[in-house]
Design a protein around this motif. Structure first.
Motif, PDB file in Angstrom:
ATOM      1  N   ARG A 299       2.382-124.037  27.573  1.00 32.15           N
ATOM      2  CA  ARG A 299       2.474-123.912  29.038  1.00 32.15           C
ATOM      3  C   ARG A 299       3.495-122.871  29.480  1.00 32.15           C
ATOM      4  N   VAL A 300       4.758-123.094  29.103  1.00 29.86           N
ATOM      5  CA  VAL A 300       5.827-122.299  29.706  1.00 29.86           C
ATOM      6  C   VAL A 300       5.726-120.824  29.302  1.00 29.86           C
ATOM      7  N   GLU A 301       5.480-120.563  28.004  1.00 30.83           N
ATOM      8  CA  GLU A 301       5.437-119.178  27.536  1.00 30.83           C
ATOM      9  C   GLU A 301       4.135-118.477  27.894  1.00 30.83           C
ATOM     10  N   ARG A 302       3.019-119.237  27.871  1.00 30.84           N
ATOM     11  CA  ARG A 302       1.719-118.567  27.968  1.00 30.84           C
ATOM     12  C   ARG A 302       0.854-118.997  29.154  1.00 30.84           C
TER      13      ARG A 302
ATOM     14  N   LYS B  77      12.616-122.753  37.638  1.00 31.82           N
ATOM     15  CA  LYS B  77      12.906-121.493  36.950  1.00 31.82           C
ATOM     16  C   LYS B  77      14.347-121.066  37.212  1.00 31.82           C
ATOM     17  N   THR B 141       3.319-116.150  35.092  1.00 30.58           N
ATOM     18  CA  THR B 141       2.986-117.243  34.171  1.00 30.58           C
ATOM     19  C   THR B 141       2.739-118.535  34.932  1.00 30.58           C
ATOM     20  N   VAL B 145      -0.303-121.424  35.413  1.00 35.13           N
ATOM     21  CA  VAL B 145      -0.158-122.880  35.237  1.00 35.13           C
ATOM     22  C   VAL B 145      -0.737-123.639  36.426  1.00 35.13           C
TER      23      VAL B 145
END
Lengths: 433, 442
Positions: A299-302, B77, B141, B145
């Motif tokens: 999730r976080v990286e990609r 973040k 990114t 999500v």
């Protein structure tokens, strides 16, 4: 990616992980039933959590779905009451009952006010000991179950997990849905339900947790009143499940823009000496929060998924290590590649010291925070008993988590995690699989 | 009774919504406008720390749906002092759990931690109220999500897609018509400027509500709040003004076919008044009406007649949520048994409601419902996190602490006649949206 933060370390230095502040009493009724109690008189109600070991895996051959349907019928008429009278009486008492079935247990939950507890106990007793199983109620709830079975055929998550369990467990009850099939449920008779009730709700398999406004003496009398008239013994437990799963990918074509993946392989038993190492390992790999390896990488990286997690499933007769995620049809192949890479990496290289320390800190810090609220505590107490934990487990659990070393994790990862044996079921229209 | 799978899809309310209870509740306001509420529960050394902003999906600029929810994700973040992801890492390293949520009227952030970690939570929450960096990498990114989240929650569910269309038909001009997470094509186009200006406009102490629940005293909370939130400058924010619907004069019908539907159903939604400050009687009567019609699977009017007596429904229900900033909806549902068409299912709903308007309320049922509300004041004390959430939703919906505490008394004072009056108001209204969800060939 994983950092130890200066100000966090400072905060922790000030306070070591707290102990859970609960005092568990073991109460044995005059009739010989045992319950664990956390006595707390600050709110005038009591929460009860009862687990009957065995659950829907006790279904007789040819009667798949009997235990599930039987459990759904317990509140649909009992003693001299039809379902509307039963509901009206519980509403008049503001008592709340839950009747849920699982593969290894049936779970009865209750909340009742102190001011009318005796009447509420009598009502629940009727449902557990003296359910009517009237034909009209059977037919009505059967129609609901058939609709649930239909809905499951259109639920990508259910399709994926059902396929993995079927491939793993074959003809063992774990290999099929606990609701039964359309054919098996249509064929169930009233006698099947009476037999399922006799087999599943018995004194030799009951575990009871209670929390709230009740004394040990009152609880002892209540236990006999509530459960004393259940049969002494029930149906024989099913045997060990076979393990037929092999590594690979199964795709089930389903018209939807996002693929659902369910994956895993064999797991570890609760009483295995390496259980705590496996528990910490799972936390690091995919324990459900942002810090886990898989959440970071997928999730976080990609940005390939909204969420990915893994879990140890402690089936009594065949434990599993499983996980799940959803990714758009054009991304799911890449997500599975990342999953395989991480699975192989952890199996071969274990985890880092930073990862282990972070997981231990989290697990030991979070544990005492679980014990809030009567309903939650009652559930923990019955769960500890069905898992055969000692009554002082709460005091030793954090030490067992802290005792896990990097070597323990490496050994357990090498033994448990099998990249070759990992099977992924994908439901959707994945590209490139 | 088994819970029908449809119950989850239809997002019905729990049987009885939580009422206010006897836990000690204190409120104060900092000089910069931050409103704080403290709910005490000293049974376990745990605290829930929540920060709510009076802004949600219904406050987004036209054509830019999804910003509020996108920003909620990006709040985890990097800031000027925390790296990306460090917020949650720190909460977890302290044994806590954290998350966030977005609705039409609010955006909220919470952590559940040991009570001696409250100051650290405030320190980090105050930091990200003003110091978020929002880098282009994080934006790209995380947009992916939230598109995956939309695919999982909405695009993968026929019922969720149907609800989205129904809502867009129910509200003509009010921004409640957009989905909380946004329309896919609008999410895809969101950029840093959209999110940053929204953040800049709405994330300020005078637009925030702090709720702390658990093993703390108001004095401790006030001291920590002064230390961490006190130094933040207010923005001078104005009360929210949203476009409102013109008079609704036409019935609308929507029809959606999706091959993934296994149990077709019919739903009808009516615009209904919400709880207003100092004026909660109509909403209380509507809440009790939903209890009378659907609060119990065996004794409430709709399931009793359609599921139990006539066996024509798998699931029949009603829903109403009165805690909203602007006009809300009252809805009735019917999932017929196989063999009963949606047209017949709709006629069944009409018939049962018409009969109910004629017969009125069974006094015994009404007494049971009122007693359940009384009991809820006892049960609700068991979960202080739920109480915190109830205050957060109420306060971001324009209610006061006093309104929230008065609610159980208002409910208790409602007569069956007032409930019937509310029923006539809703069901004789001529404008509503009726929707059919079905599969091709069914």
């Amino acid at each position: 990616m994983f950092r130890i933060l200066a100000f966090v370390a400072l905060t922790l230095a000030a306070t070591l992980p707290a102990r859970a502040q609960v005092d568990i009493q073991e109460v044995t009724s005059p009739g010989g039933l045992t319950a664990w109690l956390v006595e707390d008189h600050s709110i005038p109600f009591v929460a009860i959590d009862i687990l009957f070991e065995g659950g829907t895996s006790l279904d007789a051959p040819g009667a798949r779905g009997a235990t599930y349907l039987m459990t759904g019928l317990l509140e649909e008429g009992a003693a001299d009451m039809d379902n509307a009278e039963f509901a009206a009486r519980s509403e008049a008492l503001a008592a709340y009952f839950g009747f849920d079935s699982y593969r290894d247990s049936i779970n009865i939950t209750a909340r009742m006010l102190t001011q009318n507890r005796d009447e509420a106990v009598d009502l629940l007793r009727a449902a557990l000991v003296d359910p009517s199983f009237e034909q009209s109620a059977i037919d009505r709830v059967r129609t609901q179950v058939l609709s649930i079975i239909d809905s499951n055929q259109n639920d990508p998550s259910d399709l994926a997990s059902s396929e993995l369990y079927a491939q793993t467990f074959g003809d063992h009850p774990y290999g099929s849905g606990q609701e039964g099939t359309t054919e098996s449920v249509q064929a169930l008779t009233r006698d099947d339900l009476i037999a399922a009730h006799q087999g599943a709700l018995a004194r030799d398999r009951v575990h009871i947790g209670v929390s709230g406004d009740i004394t040990p003496e009152e609880l002892g009398l209540m236990l006999d009143r509530l459960l004393g008239d259940l049969p002494e013994t029930g149906a024989e437990m099913p045997g060990d499940a076979p393990y037929n799963l092999t590594g690979g990918i199964t795709v089930i074509d389903y018209p939807t823009p996002q693929s659902t993946a369910f994956f895993g392989h064999a797991g570890i038993e609760r009483h295995d000496p390496d259980f705590f190492a496996a528990y910490v390992l799972n936390q690091i790999l995919g324990g459900g929060n942002f810090r886990s390896r898989l959440m970071q990488e997928v999730r976080v990286e990609r940005g390939l998924t909204y969420g990915i997690s893994t879990f140890l499933v402690l089936f009594d007769h065949g434990p599993m290590m499983l996980g799940q995620f959803s990714s758009s049809n054009d991304l799911v192949a890449e997500a599975i590649d990342v999953l395989h890479d991480q699975w192989a990496d952890v199996a071969e290289n274990g985890v880092t010291a930073e990862e282990l320390e972070a997981a231990q800190t989290y697990l030991t810090g979070a544990y005492p925070l679980r014990f809030t609220g009567n309903a939650t505590i009652a559930g923990i107490l019955s769960g500890m008993q069905i898992d055969e934990m000692p009554i002082d487990y709460i005091n030793t659990r954090n030490d067992q988590v802290m005792a896990v070393t990097l070597e323990d994790i490496s050994r357990t990862a090498a033994r448990l995690m099998d990249p070759e044996g990992l099977h992924v079921v994908v439901v959707g229209q994945p590209e490139g699989l | 009774m088994l819970r029908h799978a449809m119950a989850a899809c239809l997002a019905l309310l729990p049987l009885i919504p939580t009422g206010a209870v006897a836990n000690e509740v204190t409120e104060f306001t900092l000089d910069n406008g931050l409103h704080a509420v403290v709910i005490e529960d000293h049974r376990a050394p745990v605290v829930v720390h929540m920060l709510w902003y009076r802004v949600g999906a219904a406050d987004e600029p036209p054509g830019r749906s999804g910003i509020a929810h996108f920003l909620e994700h990006l709040m985890f973040k990097a800031t000027e002092t925390l790296e990306s992801g460090e917020f949650s890492d720190t909460v977890e390293a302290n044994g806590g759990s954290d998350n966030a949520f977005t609705s039409w009227d609010y955006t909220g952030y919470y952590q559940r931690v040991a009570s001696d970690r409250l100051g650290l939570m405030m320190q980090m929450e105050a930091d990200r109220m003003r110091n978020l960096l929002l880098t282009d990498d994080d934006i790209a990114t995380e947009r992916s999500v939230i598109l995956e989240e939309r695919a999982q929650r909405t695009d993968s569910s026929a019922g969720a897609l149907f609800n989205e269309q129904l809502r867009a038909s129910l509200y003509l001009a009010h921004p409640y018509r957009i989905p909380i997470g946004g329309w896919r094509h609008e999410i895809e186009a969101l950029d840093r400027e959209d999110v940053f200006s929204f953040y800049h406009d709405y994330y300020s102490p005078d637009n925030a509500i702090l709720i702390v629940a658990g093993d703390v005293t108001p004095e401790e909370v006030r001291e920590l709040a002064e230390e961490h939130y006190g130094p933040l400058e207010p923005s001078g924010i104005e009360p929210r003004q949203r476009p409102h619907d013109p008079p609704q004069i036409a019935d609308r019908r929507i029809y959606y076919e999706d091959p993934r539907v296994s149990d077709p159903y019919v739903v009808r939604s009516y615009i209904a008044p919400e709880r207003d400050p100092g004026d909660q009687r109509t909403a209380a009567a509507l809440t009790l009406l939903s209890n009378v019609l659907a609060g119990s699977g065996a004794t409430a009017v709709l399931p009793r007649v359609l599921q139990v007596e006539e066996a024509r429904s798998l699931y029949a229900s009603a829903s109403y949520s009165g805690t909203n900033l602007d006009d809300t909806a009252f809805s009735i549902f019917n999932v017929p048994v196989p063999g009963v068409s949606l047209e017949e299912a709709e006629a069944d709903l009409d018939r049962v409601i018409a009969q109910f308007l004629e017969d009125g309320i069974d006094p015994e049922q009404f007494a049971r419902i009122q007693f359940q509300w009384e009991a809820e004041m006892i049960y609700a004390q068991d979960d202080v996190g739920d109480l915190a959430r109830m205050y957060g939703v109420g306060l971001t919906s324009g209610l006061t602490v006093q309104d929230i505490q008065d609610w159980p008394d208002v409910i208790a004072s409602i007569t069956p006649e007032e409930v019937m009056e509310a029923a006539r108001m809703i069901f004789t209204e001529t404008t509503s949206v009726t929707g059919y969800l079905t599969a091709p060939g069914l």
